[in-house]
Design a protein around this motif. Structure first.
Motif, PDB file in Angstrom:
ATOM      1  N   HIS A 131       0.805  -1.101   0.028  1.00  0.00           N
ATOM      2  CA  HIS A 131       0.157  -0.015   0.071  1.00  0.00           C
ATOM      3  C   HIS A 131       0.681   1.168   0.045  1.00  0.00           C
ATOM      4  N   THR A 132       1.739   1.338   1.118  1.00  0.00           N
ATOM      5  CA  THR A 132       2.741   2.401   1.035  1.00  0.00           C
ATOM      6  C   THR A 132       3.347   2.713  -0.305  1.00  0.00           C
ATOM      7  N   ASP A 133       4.023   1.545  -0.783  1.00  0.00           N
ATOM      8  CA  ASP A 133       4.966   1.673  -1.978  1.00  0.00           C
ATOM      9  C   ASP A 133       3.998   2.114  -3.287  1.00  0.00           C
ATOM     10  N   ALA A 134       2.586   1.773  -3.479  1.00  0.00           N
ATOM     11  CA  ALA A 134       1.757   2.084  -4.190  1.00  0.00           C
ATOM     12  C   ALA A 134       1.420   3.784  -4.300  1.00  0.00           C
ATOM     13  N   LEU A 135       1.068   3.897  -3.156  1.00  0.00           N
ATOM     14  CA  LEU A 135       0.604   5.278  -2.975  1.00  0.00           C
ATOM     15  C   LEU A 135       1.492   6.416  -3.028  1.00  0.00           C
ATOM     16  N   LEU A 136       2.684   6.308  -2.304  1.00  0.00           N
ATOM     17  CA  LEU A 136       3.739   7.260  -2.288  1.00  0.00           C
ATOM     18  C   LEU A 136       4.408   6.955  -3.702  1.00  0.00           C
TER      19      LEU A 136
END
Length: 384
Positions: A131-136
């Motif tokens: 989730h973090t890699d995709a969003l940021l």
């Protein structure tokens, strides 16, 4: 009555401007090196001209009120919906506005697949990283500030909240999430965002202890968001002092979700008093060397979350339901106007040189703290 009390009282009784300063706030804020933000919703941002005009004429940055939260942006494990976040980011780009990302880890507004799942620590870390890699990663370079951790403490006390992340990963989930966010976008400013810390108390002290520990361990943390959801008459007198505690640690601070709700019915007298409260909050930011932004939580009273969540309260924002400016807007302008020709305290104070050690009061052991890594330094560019 002491001199300090007399000074404060005189300040609060100053007359507000006799006209609405629509369109003046962005330039005033930038003259002090701070930003003024507003939380926005996708539908009116796309379709409502009055809504758009309030945003573009009065603010320098936007925060996505809901559309970047987990339940909207990742409704299924392998399914991301970028339509809402893209709309906010694209609108900001077209109008020269900054964007604050809100939020990565929160105990509310999670999709069922996440909140109802049975996770091992390894599995949940994988989900968090995806989730973090995709969003940021998608908004790298376009969203420069992120609320990574939202409301980690219980509502009315000093304990960590018993949320999904804490139950499965333990109390170090905060450090893990910040490290993941830094790896996903090393240039982003990473925040913990919390309410109930605006005045002195056990919760404020608990967050300060938590943050100090994170910094001592070299965790990439750059700022603290003071949400600022106030009831009329309850803006803490020591708001400036509480924000300075983090500025003294070398962190930026923001007022991240400002509104001041009034018990119904809200008459002219209450609105004038509310304007002085908005002014006090902006003044507090100007009095803190590393306060970089004040964001109000909603474009107009028509779009405020207050009536639904706090029945019997109303009129929390600087614009009414018909997009007419209220005294609160003049209150914010007055705080900025009164400092227009001056300088903010501490803005030119040199930072501690790299490799230098500083002494801390009441620290354990010999009283020496290692400097934070370079990733925790303030960027050269001005805030959004």
């Amino acid at each position: 009555m002491g001199a300090a009390v007399l000074t404060v009282t005189a300040t609060l009784l100053l007359a507000l401007p006799d006209r609405a300063p629509v369109g003046e706030l962005p330039a005033l804020a930038r003259s002090h090196g701070i930003g003024l933000g507003v939380a926005v919703a996708v539908d009116p941002l796309a379709r409502d001209g009055g809504y758009q005009d309030v945003v573009t004429s009065n603010y320098t940055s936007v925060t996505a009120e809901n559309t970047m939260k987990w339940e909207y942006v990742q409704p299924e494990r392998d399914e991301f919906d970028w339509s809402g976040p893209d709309a906010v980011v694209d609108f900001a780009r077209r109008h020269g506005l900054g964007v604050r990302g809100h939020t990565l880890l929160w105990h509310n507004q999670q999709p069922p697949w996440l909140s109802e799942g049975t996770w091992t620590g390894t599995e949940l870390r994988e989900v968090m990283r995806e989730h973090t890699d995709a969003l940021l990663g998608r908004y790298r370079g376009r969203i420069t500030t992120w609320d990574v951790i939202n409301e980690p403490l219980v509502d009315d006390g000093p304990r960590l909240r018993d949320n999904l992340w804490h139950r499965v990963l333990g109390e170090d989930y905060i450090a893990e999430a910040l490290r993941m966010a830094h790896e996903a976008d090393p240039g982003a400013r990473l925040y913990i965002n919390e309410f109930g810390i605006e005045g002195a108390g056990p919760k404020a002290d608990a967050l300060h202890t938590l943050v100090t520990d994170l910094l001592d361990r070299g965790v990439p943390l750059h700022g603290i968001g003071f949400q600022g959801h106030f009831v009329h008459g309850s803006v803490p007198e020591d708001l400036t002092e509480q924000m300075r505690r983090y500025s003294d640690l070398g962190l930026d601070v923001t007022v991240s979700e400002l509104d001041v709700r009034i018990p119904e019915p809200a008459g002219q007298e209450q609105l004038e008093e509310q304007a002085r409260e908005y002014r006090r909050v902006v003044q507090a930011c100007l009095d803190v060397p590393r306060c970089v932004n004040v964001t109000v939580w909603g474009v107009s009273d028509q779009h405020s979350w207050i009536p639904e969540w706090f029945p019997g309260y109303t009129a929390a924002l600087p614009f009414d339901g018909s997009y007419r400016p209220k005294p609160a807007l003049a209150g914010m302008a007055q705080a900025l106007e009164r400092r227009r020709t001056g300088t903010r305290p501490g803005r030119t104070t040199p930072r501690t040189p790299p490799g230098h050690r500083t002494r801390l009061k009441n620290s354990k052991g010999p009283g020496i703290r290692e400097p934070r890594p370079a990733s925790a330094e303030r960027p050269a560019t001005p805030p959004p």
